[in-house]
Design an enzyme around this catalytic site. Structure first.
Site, PDB file in Angstrom:
ATOM      1  N   TYR A   1     -17.998  -3.482  -7.607  1.00 48.22           N
ATOM      2  CA  TYR A   1     -16.843  -4.398  -7.653  1.00 48.22           C
ATOM      3  C   TYR A   1     -17.334  -5.844  -7.727  1.00 48.22           C
ATOM      4  CZ  TYR A   1     -13.012  -7.229  -5.743  1.00 48.22           C
ATOM      5  OH  TYR A   1     -12.079  -8.226  -5.541  1.00 48.22           O
TER       6      TYR A   1
ATOM      7  N   ARG B   1     -14.895 -12.502 -14.655  1.00 48.45           N
ATOM      8  CA  ARG B   1     -14.159 -11.287 -14.304  1.00 48.45           C
ATOM      9  C   ARG B   1     -12.794 -11.202 -14.971  1.00 48.45           C
ATOM     10  NH1 ARG B   1     -16.331  -9.179  -9.639  1.00 48.45           N
ATOM     11  NH2 ARG B   1     -14.413  -8.470  -8.655  1.00 48.45           N
TER      12      ARG B   1
ATOM     13  N   SER C   1      -9.686 -15.539   0.758  1.00 47.69           N
ATOM     14  CA  SER C   1      -8.853 -15.024  -0.340  1.00 47.69           C
ATOM     15  C   SER C   1      -7.559 -14.417   0.186  1.00 47.69           C
ATOM     16  CB  SER C   1      -9.645 -13.945  -1.090  1.00 47.69           C
ATOM     17  OG  SER C   1      -8.786 -13.164  -1.892  1.00 47.69           O
TER      18      SER C   1
ATOM     19  N   ARG D   1     -12.197  -4.282 -15.330  1.00 42.33           N
ATOM     20  CA  ARG D   1     -13.619  -4.055 -15.019  1.00 42.33           C
ATOM     21  C   ARG D   1     -13.792  -2.549 -14.963  1.00 42.33           C
ATOM     22  NH1 ARG D   1     -11.744  -7.879 -10.352  1.00 42.33           N
ATOM     23  NH2 ARG D   1     -10.966  -9.502 -11.733  1.00 42.33           N
TER      24      ARG D   1
ATOM     25  N   LYS E   1      -7.726 -23.801  -9.095  1.00 41.96           N
ATOM     26  CA  LYS E   1      -8.946 -23.070  -9.482  1.00 41.96           C
ATOM     27  C   LYS E   1      -8.692 -22.203 -10.710  1.00 41.96           C
ATOM     28  CE  LYS E   1     -12.094 -19.612  -7.494  1.00 41.96           C
ATOM     29  NZ  LYS E   1     -11.659 -18.344  -8.078  1.00 41.96           N
TER      30      LYS E   1
ATOM     31  N   TYR F   1      -2.839 -16.472  -4.236  1.00 46.69           N
ATOM     32  CA  TYR F   1      -2.379 -15.859  -5.483  1.00 46.69           C
ATOM     33  C   TYR F   1      -0.867 -15.913  -5.436  1.00 46.69           C
ATOM     34  CZ  TYR F   1      -6.844 -13.787  -6.990  1.00 46.69           C
ATOM     35  OH  TYR F   1      -8.123 -13.588  -7.444  1.00 46.69           O
TER      36      TYR F   1
ATOM     37  N   GLN G   1      -6.994 -19.469  -0.080  1.00 38.87           N
ATOM     38  CA  GLN G   1      -6.735 -19.307  -1.521  1.00 38.87           C
ATOM     39  C   GLN G   1      -5.476 -18.493  -1.737  1.00 38.87           C
ATOM     40  OE1 GLN G   1      -7.630 -15.931  -3.157  1.00 38.87           O
ATOM     41  NE2 GLN G   1      -6.358 -16.618  -4.867  1.00 38.87           N
TER      42      GLN G   1
ATOM     43  N   THR H   1      -5.206 -20.188  -7.228  1.00 36.81           N
ATOM     44  CA  THR H   1      -5.953 -19.610  -8.346  1.00 36.81           C
ATOM     45  C   THR H   1      -5.017 -19.359  -9.516  1.00 36.81           C
ATOM     46  OG1 THR H   1      -7.572 -18.637  -6.869  1.00 36.81           O
ATOM     47  CG2 THR H   1      -7.394 -17.646  -9.045  1.00 36.81           C
TER      48      THR H   1
ATOM     49  N   HIS I   1     -13.612 -17.418 -13.144  1.00 37.84           N
ATOM     50  CA  HIS I   1     -13.491 -16.341 -12.167  1.00 37.84           C
ATOM     51  C   HIS I   1     -14.771 -15.481 -12.139  1.00 37.84           C
ATOM     52  CE1 HIS I   1      -9.948 -14.800  -9.783  1.00 37.84           C
ATOM     53  NE2 HIS I   1     -10.791 -13.810  -9.560  1.00 37.84           N
TER      54      HIS I   1
HETATM   55  C1  LIG Z   1     -16.129  -9.613  -5.879  1.00 36.51           C
HETATM   56  C2  LIG Z   1     -15.352 -10.838  -6.249  1.00 36.51           C
HETATM   57  C3  LIG Z   1     -14.047 -10.972  -5.814  1.00 36.51           C
HETATM   58  C4  LIG Z   1     -13.331 -12.127  -6.113  1.00 36.51           C
HETATM   59  N1  LIG Z   1     -12.065 -12.288  -5.600  1.00 36.51           N
HETATM   60  C5  LIG Z   1     -11.418 -13.459  -5.803  1.00 36.51           C
HETATM   61  C6  LIG Z   1     -10.174 -13.711  -5.164  1.00 36.51           C
HETATM   62  O1  LIG Z   1      -9.673 -12.898  -4.404  1.00 36.51           O
HETATM   63  N2  LIG Z   1      -9.571 -14.896  -5.419  1.00 36.51           N
HETATM   64  C7  LIG Z   1     -10.112 -15.845  -6.256  1.00 36.51           C
HETATM   65  O2  LIG Z   1      -9.517 -16.899  -6.463  1.00 36.51           O
HETATM   66  N3  LIG Z   1     -11.304 -15.628  -6.841  1.00 36.51           N
HETATM   67  C8  LIG Z   1     -11.967 -14.486  -6.628  1.00 36.51           C
HETATM   68  N4  LIG Z   1     -13.191 -14.295  -7.190  1.00 36.51           N
HETATM   69  C9  LIG Z   1     -13.801 -15.361  -8.008  1.00 36.51           C
HETATM   70  C10 LIG Z   1     -14.594 -16.300  -7.135  1.00 36.51           C
HETATM   71  O3  LIG Z   1     -13.743 -17.091  -6.344  1.00 36.51           O
HETATM   72  C11 LIG Z   1     -15.439 -17.254  -7.991  1.00 36.51           C
HETATM   73  O4  LIG Z   1     -14.635 -17.885  -8.945  1.00 36.51           O
HETATM   74  C12 LIG Z   1     -16.585 -16.525  -8.687  1.00 36.51           C
HETATM   75  O5  LIG Z   1     -17.170 -15.572  -7.841  1.00 36.51           O
HETATM   76  C13 LIG Z   1     -17.639 -17.520  -9.129  1.00 36.51           C
HETATM   77  O6  LIG Z   1     -18.652 -16.894  -9.827  1.00 36.51           O
HETATM   78  P1  LIG Z   1     -20.046 -16.414  -9.170  1.00 36.51           P
HETATM   79  O7  LIG Z   1     -19.746 -15.134  -8.463  1.00 36.51           O
HETATM   80  O8  LIG Z   1     -20.911 -16.227 -10.357  1.00 36.51           O
HETATM   81  O9  LIG Z   1     -20.496 -17.500  -8.227  1.00 36.51           O
HETATM   82  C14 LIG Z   1     -13.921 -13.139  -6.906  1.00 36.51           C
HETATM   83  C15 LIG Z   1     -15.241 -12.995  -7.336  1.00 36.51           C
HETATM   84  C16 LIG Z   1     -15.959 -11.853  -7.010  1.00 36.51           C
HETATM   85  C17 LIG Z   1     -17.390 -11.742  -7.471  1.00 36.51           C
END
Ligand SMILES: Cc1cc2nc3c(=O)[nH]c(=O)nc-3n(C[C@H](O)[C@H](O)[C@H](O)COP(=O)(O)O)c2cc1C
Length: 388
Positions: free
Chosen positions: A25, A279, A107, A165, A252, A130, A128, A156, A276
């Site tokens: 994940y 993702r 989150s 994914r 964001k 949603y 954060q 976000t 993100h």
């Molecule tokens: C496993 C995972 C879960 C994430 N869940 C959220 C989330 O719940 N809310 C959100 O705004 N961003 C989420 N993100 C994005 C992160 O806030 C961030 O933008 C991202 O991890 C940055 O990239 P990096 O992992 O390469 O540092 C998630 C990222 C990952 C890897």
């Protein structure tokens, strides 16, 4: 404790300790993962200029994010299901961040609730949001964050609909995991994780379960997102949310200069240039590549932060030198958390601080606030020549 010298060391340990479902994940991008890969490979294209015979004593990394003092220009990004990477993961990460002096962002899709984290920390953290169809629920969530004394709201904007994914679908991602034969076989080798989980009652989405009326599958991130996220979110709604919150707002998920200008119009205190972590929209440009264009559009009027692809202090230095006020890290701290809980997050922050500090010195700078484009070597065609 094993000798940890890099974020990669933490990642290896994390992989051996966390269940496959949660490692996958974290370590996934959407579809072909092109954007996920380029987030890191684009940082590699930028080089640093070595300078010598420059006084490198009395260095400082201290700066500010949305008016708050931070020990270095790094915040912990909001990451969903963190409490599945390690028991009570959000509490561990928040504690490490507060001791280190950097912001922690909780989150909406966390396992530990806003209240759980507030009860187990002493300093304000960030929340954060949603946006959901159920406006009453959103209002209550914002009220809960205020009551917990959260000092900034991170809204976000790039996930109203989920980028696919593949691994999450194949693994049947859920929190807590459903005990299929494959999951049981995997968990049998993750005794440390299992013991932690047995000792906590925080195993579901505690910001949600018990706070909303109807959920078809309370354990499924995918089902919850598809059914409840607000597809009609627009700038007018964002402006309303800002008013409802009444404090510092960070938007964001900005990846385009036009959107950055809109963020400015609704009065954001800061934006995070982010895809993100690769993702969501596969095929989007990396954050570091679009940063200059966004800075040109709004950089003198709003604080611009960056995330996606940061795995080292050198990456933080490059982002700041390119003009970002500060950065967020996602996976880099999750690796630490999954490896060793709070101590692992602390270690991830220490690794990044050391890399940032020493690299800054070797570039001939003593104060992170004085770092600018002058320390970089950026390929001439780095921004790319794209036709719209
Ligand atoms: C496993 C995972 C879960 C994430 N869940 C959220 C989330 O719940 N809310 C959100 O705004 N961003 C989420 N993100 C994005 C992160 O806030 C961030 O933008 C991202 O991890 C940055 O990239 P990096 O992992 O390469 O540092 C998630 C990222 C990952 C890897």
């Amino acid at each position: 404790m094993p000798v940890i010298t890099s974020i990669d060391d933490l990642k290896r340990l994390y992989k051996s300790r966390a269940p496959k479902m949660f490692y996958d994940y974290c370590e996934s991008g959407s579809w072909t993962e092109q954007t996920f890969r380029e987030n890191t490979s684009d940082f590699d294209q930028i080089r640093l200029r070595q300078r010598v015979a420059v006084d490198m004593s009395n260095r400082t990394l201290a700066t500010q994010m949305v008016g708050q003092d931070v020990a270095m220009p790094v915040a912990l990004a909001p990451v969903g299901l963190t409490g599945m990477q390690h028991a009570d993961g959000e509490i561990h990460a928040a504690r490490a961040a507060e001791k280190f002096g950097v912001p922690f962002t909780l989150s909406t899709m966390s396992i530990c609730s806003i209240e759980d984290v507030a009860e187990n920390t002493t300093k304000p953290f960030w929340f954060q949001l949603y946006t959901m169809k159920d406006e009453d629920y959103v209002r209550r969530l914002v009220e809960r964050a205020k009551a917990a004394n959260c000092s900034a709201l991170v809204i976000t904007l790039d996930l109203q609909i989920l980028g696919q994914r593949h691994k999450d679908l194949k693994n049947g991602l859920s929190a807590p995991p459903k005990l299929t034969p494959a999951v049981i076989a995997d968990l049998a080798t993750r005794w440390r994780w299992g013991l932690g989980m047995l000792q906590t009652e925080r195993r579901g989405f505690r910001n949600i379960v018990g706070h909303v009326k109807e959920i078809s599958d309370p354990a499924s991130l995918m089902a919850w997102t598809a059914e409840n996220f607000d597809l009609t979110l627009d700038w007018a709604k964002i402006a309303k949310l800002k008013e409802m919150w009444g404090g510092k707002v960070i938007l964001k998920g900005i990846l385009d200069a036009e959107d950055a200008k809109m963020a400015l119009k609704v009065g954001a205190d800061a934006i995070v240039v982010s895809n993100h972590g690769g993702r969501q929209l596969d095929g989007a440009l990396s954050s570091i590549r679009v940063l200059p264009e966004i800075l040109d559009a709004v950089g003198d009027q709003v604080e611009v932060h960056l995330d996606s692809g940061i795995r080292s202090g050198q990456d933080v230095l490059k982002a700041v030198a390119m003009g970002a006020k500060s950065t967020f890290i996602g996976r880099a701290y999750v690796y630490g958390l999954g490896a060793m809980g709070e101590a692992g997050v602390t270690r991830a922050l220490e690794v990044i601080r050391k890399e940032l500090d020493v690299s800054m010195a070797l570039c001939g700078k003593r104060d992170i606030n004085d770092v600018d484009r002058d320390i970089l070597l950026v390929p001439e065609d780095f921004a790319g020549r794209w036709q719209r």
